[in-house]
Design a protein around this motif. Structure first.
Motif, PDB file in Angstrom:
ATOM      1  N   UNK A 197      24.557  82.416  80.145  1.00  0.00           N
ATOM      2  CA  UNK A 197      25.712  81.693  79.610  1.00  0.00           C
ATOM      3  C   UNK A 197      26.829  81.639  80.647  1.00  0.00           C
ATOM      4  N   UNK A 198      27.694  80.656  80.449  1.00  0.00           N
ATOM      5  CA  UNK A 198      28.882  80.502  81.271  1.00  0.00           C
ATOM      6  C   UNK A 198      30.053  80.380  80.302  1.00  0.00           C
ATOM      7  N   UNK A 199      31.119  81.149  80.542  1.00  0.00           N
ATOM      8  CA  UNK A 199      32.282  81.137  79.661  1.00  0.00           C
ATOM      9  C   UNK A 199      33.550  81.116  80.495  1.00  0.00           C
ATOM     10  N   UNK A 200      34.642  80.625  79.870  1.00  0.00           N
ATOM     11  CA  UNK A 200      35.912  80.632  80.595  1.00  0.00           C
ATOM     12  C   UNK A 200      36.485  82.049  80.600  1.00  0.00           C
ATOM     13  N   UNK A 201      37.645  82.198  81.244  1.00  0.00           N
ATOM     14  CA  UNK A 201      38.195  83.540  81.407  1.00  0.00           C
ATOM     15  C   UNK A 201      38.606  84.173  80.087  1.00  0.00           C
ATOM     16  N   UNK A 206      40.457  92.932  87.441  1.00  0.00           N
ATOM     17  CA  UNK A 206      40.034  93.297  88.799  1.00  0.00           C
ATOM     18  C   UNK A 206      39.161  92.234  89.449  1.00  0.00           C
ATOM     19  N   UNK A 207      38.892  91.140  88.707  1.00  0.00           N
ATOM     20  CA  UNK A 207      38.043  90.064  89.245  1.00  0.00           C
ATOM     21  C   UNK A 207      36.725  90.623  89.786  1.00  0.00           C
ATOM     22  N   UNK A 208      36.196  91.592  89.102  1.00  0.00           N
ATOM     23  CA  UNK A 208      34.943  92.215  89.523  1.00  0.00           C
ATOM     24  C   UNK A 208      33.844  91.966  88.510  1.00  0.00           C
ATOM     25  N   UNK A 209      32.697  92.550  88.730  1.00  0.00           N
ATOM     26  CA  UNK A 209      31.583  92.358  87.797  1.00  0.00           C
ATOM     27  C   UNK A 209      31.856  93.057  86.463  1.00  0.00           C
ATOM     28  N   UNK A 210      31.346  92.468  85.405  1.00  0.00           N
ATOM     29  CA  UNK A 210      31.436  93.084  84.082  1.00  0.00           C
ATOM     30  C   UNK A 210      30.474  94.265  84.044  1.00  0.00           C
ATOM     31  N   UNK A 211      30.958  95.471  83.710  1.00  0.00           N
ATOM     32  CA  UNK A 211      30.055  96.635  83.704  1.00  0.00           C
ATOM     33  C   UNK A 211      28.857  96.396  82.777  1.00  0.00           C
ATOM     34  N   UNK A 268      33.497  84.427  88.291  1.00  0.00           N
ATOM     35  CA  UNK A 268      33.358  83.423  89.345  1.00  0.00           C
ATOM     36  C   UNK A 268      34.626  82.573  89.411  1.00  0.00           C
ATOM     37  N   UNK A 269      35.098  82.343  90.632  1.00  0.00           N
ATOM     38  CA  UNK A 269      36.259  81.461  90.829  1.00  0.00           C
ATOM     39  C   UNK A 269      35.738  80.068  91.140  1.00  0.00           C
ATOM     40  N   UNK A 270      35.985  79.111  90.254  1.00  0.00           N
ATOM     41  CA  UNK A 270      35.522  77.736  90.439  1.00  0.00           C
ATOM     42  C   UNK A 270      36.720  76.810  90.549  1.00  0.00           C
ATOM     43  N   UNK A 271      36.400  75.523  90.803  1.00  0.00           N
ATOM     44  CA  UNK A 271      37.476  74.533  90.910  1.00  0.00           C
ATOM     45  C   UNK A 271      38.213  74.376  89.595  1.00  0.00           C
ATOM     46  N   UNK A 301      33.103  83.170  83.614  1.00  0.00           N
ATOM     47  CA  UNK A 301      32.260  84.362  83.434  1.00  0.00           C
ATOM     48  C   UNK A 301      30.810  83.907  83.380  1.00  0.00           C
ATOM     49  N   UNK A 302      30.003  84.373  84.327  1.00  0.00           N
ATOM     50  CA  UNK A 302      28.570  84.084  84.337  1.00  0.00           C
ATOM     51  C   UNK A 302      27.828  85.326  83.856  1.00  0.00           C
ATOM     52  N   UNK A 303      27.144  85.192  82.752  1.00  0.00           N
ATOM     53  CA  UNK A 303      26.477  86.364  82.174  1.00  0.00           C
ATOM     54  C   UNK A 303      25.005  86.136  81.911  1.00  0.00           C
ATOM     55  N   UNK A 304      24.243  87.225  81.916  1.00  0.00           N
ATOM     56  CA  UNK A 304      22.814  87.199  81.597  1.00  0.00           C
ATOM     57  C   UNK A 304      22.542  88.322  80.600  1.00  0.00           C
TER      58      UNK A 304
END
Length: 645
Positions: free
Chosen positions: A173-177, A226-231, A254-257, A262-265
């Protein structure tokens, strides 16, 4: 356990290979390998083809459709090995033979000279018609080429990645901030029963189990700051059906245009999570059952052990009320209540008239009143207690007694998985433990009976010896003075033996005697028999040790003789005196010392060796009966006799 045959496994593989090969055909180069696919042929035990896949059509001159190839000889269609080798391999498989490494299937890599660079992996294995019966042969050929013959395809990377994402078994999935879903792959429908288009715009927390949402929000906030990976963490995704799947969620910011995304699996780990939960439940149940078994083993009596065990069982199950019944197949065919917790069954427990019918399997009785498993009297007792629903769990019987566990539950009570797992394990564990405790109690009862019999036997021996003494008293009236003295000595010796049997009781040190206690008792009886117990003071001290009945008997006769001899000869001038007896034990050697403060030995005294005399008997018993040494000496203030054994 489900066992898949090789044909079942290969068919989906063939489908996927064919699907990938046909993807984007407009940009596919025309090569000899463009139609390459996995060939699968299934034959029966007579090696007649029963089914093939579409990959065989059009290859190697085969223009016949799959249905037209059935009933043909499999050996005619195996390429890469000669017919004789193929026949030998098939015969080995059908006979249940094995190949390299113990494998049931034969595998070989071959090259095809006429098509340079092509190579194939050949596989011949058993075709199962059931889990244990080989019903034929499966032939598969995996075709490929070397590095120079790899087909080059003009596929855009984004097209290829999109294909992989859409067909991934994981939920991507892809989600906004803020966590609102902007894209998901098709797998979302498997997890949530909501289509990919319908779920867009929803917040991620809407598909996560309510108990896991707080942890997810905290993790999401941390990653956003922290703009880091989700634990990585484990949570549950809820379906509209009400069910849920356990997943491990990993995500990155992920910083996009268009801003932060948020890119999650989500990887499905439901089966492993359920298995882990089951193992934890099982281990907890086994730990509790081990404690219950230990309680049964350590209890002094069976009734006490079963009562404590019942309390532990109910505590583990979280149930307040229950009882245990025992069926004795040697006496009755229905169970009788024996042990209760929080159930007032006065008149019911051990009542031979009120019984519960036997039930061979675990059973939930939702209505005692209408159940055929209880007789009228039992129903009345249970009704008086307000008991209307019961769970009956028969425990494994390994002997003549069948224990049954009864759990009193509210009407329409639903057992949890933990409770059912505990009772399932209890069925096989507690039955043998109860039977072992019952046998232990029976053996302990027999042991107590034997102990009582042994005690009675020693008492009878003592009485018989006293009777012999009485008979000697009667017979001694007609003897001369010399004979009377001999009879008196004999009576004292018999009484010494009687004293030993009086002390001999089967206790902790079964058939062993305290030497100090034995010597003191025999010496007191000897002085009383001589009629001088008031005039002569007796002192016994030193180390205490345990001796066998035979040793105690021999030492008893020796002490009796020496004490009587001292009472008769050592104090004839003084009238009063002291006899001291001491025991010293060291390094397996015991020294018994008997000392008096009398007149001492006469001049020229020699220790008698004739066993007919009193001291001669002492000498013989020490030397031959005990294998010890005897020392007699005048101390200047009396006589000292030392016996070392």
């Amino acid at each position: 356990m489900v066992i898949y045959n090789i044909h079942t496994i290969l068919e989906p593989v063939c489908y996927k290979i064919n699907s990938i090969t046909s993807m984007n055909t407009s940009n596919t180069e025309t090569t000899p390998y463009a139609t390459a696919a996995t060939i699968v042929i299934v034959a029966d035990v007579d090696l007649r083809i029963v089914s093939v896949n579409n990959a065989l059509v059009g290859l190697r001159g085969h223009n016949t459709m799959p249905d037209g190839l059935t009933s043909l000889d499999l050996l005619d269609h195996i390429e890469g090995i000669d017919r004789e080798e193929a026949k030998r391999v098939c015969e080995t498989i059908l006979a249940g033979g094995r190949f390299a490494g113990g494998a049931r299937s034969y595998k070989k890599v071959v090259t095809t000279p006429e098509l340079l660079g092509e190579r194939s992996v050949l596989l011949l294995g058993p075709h199962f018609v059931s889990t244990d019966k080989v019903g034929g042969i499966v032939y598969a050929r995996f075709r490929s080429s070397d590095s120079d013959g790899i087909v080059q395809r003009d596929i855009k990377p984004e097209t290829f990645y999109e294909y992989l994402v859409e067909r991934s078994p994981d939920l991507v999935f892809l989600a906004d901030e803020n966590g609102h879903i902007t894209f998901t792959n098709q797998s979302v429908e498997w997890f949530t029963n909501i289509s990919a288009s319908a779920i867009r715009g929803k917040h991620i927390s809407e598909i996560i189990h309510a108990d896991d949402v707080d942890r997810f929000r905290v993790a999401l906030a941390t990653a956003a700051v922290f703009h880091g990976p989700l634990p990585e963490f484990q949570c549950r995704i809820v379906s509209t059906y009400g069910s849920s799947r356990t997943v491990v969620l990993t995500a990155n910011m992920l910083q996009t245009a268009n801003g932060l995304r948020i890119l999650g699996i989500c990887r499905d780990v439901t089966e492993s999570a359920e298995l882990r939960e089951k193992l934890l439940v099982r281990n907890k149940a086994l730990s509790t059952l081990n404690q219950i078994v230990a309680t049964l083993s350590s209890a002094r009596v069976l009734d006490e052990g079963l009562q404590l065990s019942l309390e532990m069982i109910l505590n583990a199950l979280g149930i307040e009320k229950g009882f245990i019944s025992l069926i004795d197949y040697d006496e009755i065919t229905r169970a009788r209540v024996r042990y209760c917790v929080n159930v007032d069954l006065n008149g019911f427990v051990n009542n031979s008239k009120v019984r519960i019918y036997e039930s061979g399997d675990a059973l939930v009785v939702t209505s005692v009143e209408s159940s055929e498993h209880f007789d009228a009297e039992a129903k009345e007792f249970l009704k008086a207690q307000g008991i209307n629903a019961i769970v009956m769990v028969p425990l494994a019987a390994v002997g003549a007694v069948q224990p049954i566990l009864f759990l009193v539950v509210p009407p329409a009570y639903e057992l949890t998985f933990e409770q059912m797992e505990f009772m399932r394990l209890a069925e096989s564990v507690l039955g043998p433990a109860i039977e072992n405790a019952r046998h232990f109690e029976l053996e302990r009862t027999k042991s107590l009976e034997l102990e009582a019999l042994a005690r009675e036997a020693h008492h009878r021996i003592k009485n018989n010896l006293q009777m012999i003494t009485g008979l000697l008293n009667i017979s001694g009236n007609d003897l001369s003075a010399t004979g009377d003295a001999a009879f008196a000595r004999c009576k004292r010796q018999i009484m010494a033996v009687a004293t030993v049997h009086d002390l001999l009781t089967p206790k902790v040190k079964a058939y062993s005697l305290s030497l100090q206690k034995c010597i003191a008792s025999i010496a007191e009886h000897a002085l009383m028999g001589m009629g001088c117990s008031d005039a002569i003071c007796l002192c016994v001290d030193g180390d205490d040790c345990w001796v066998t009945p035979d040793t105690a008997t021999a030492l008893g006769i020796i002490v009796n003789e020496i004490v009587c001899n001292a009472a008769e000869h050592a104090f004839h001038d003084k009238g009063t005196g002291t006899i001291s007896i001491s025991i010293a034990s060291d390094s397996g050697q015991t020294t018994l010392t008997i000392k008096d403060d009398g007149v001492g030995l006469s001049n020229g005294f020699v220790v008698p060796q004739n066993p007919d005399s009193g001291f001669g008997l002492v000498t013989s018993l020490v030397k031959y009966g005990l294998g010890g040494k005897l020392y007699v000496e005048d101390t200047g203030n009396g006589t000292r006799v030392s016996i070392i054994i």
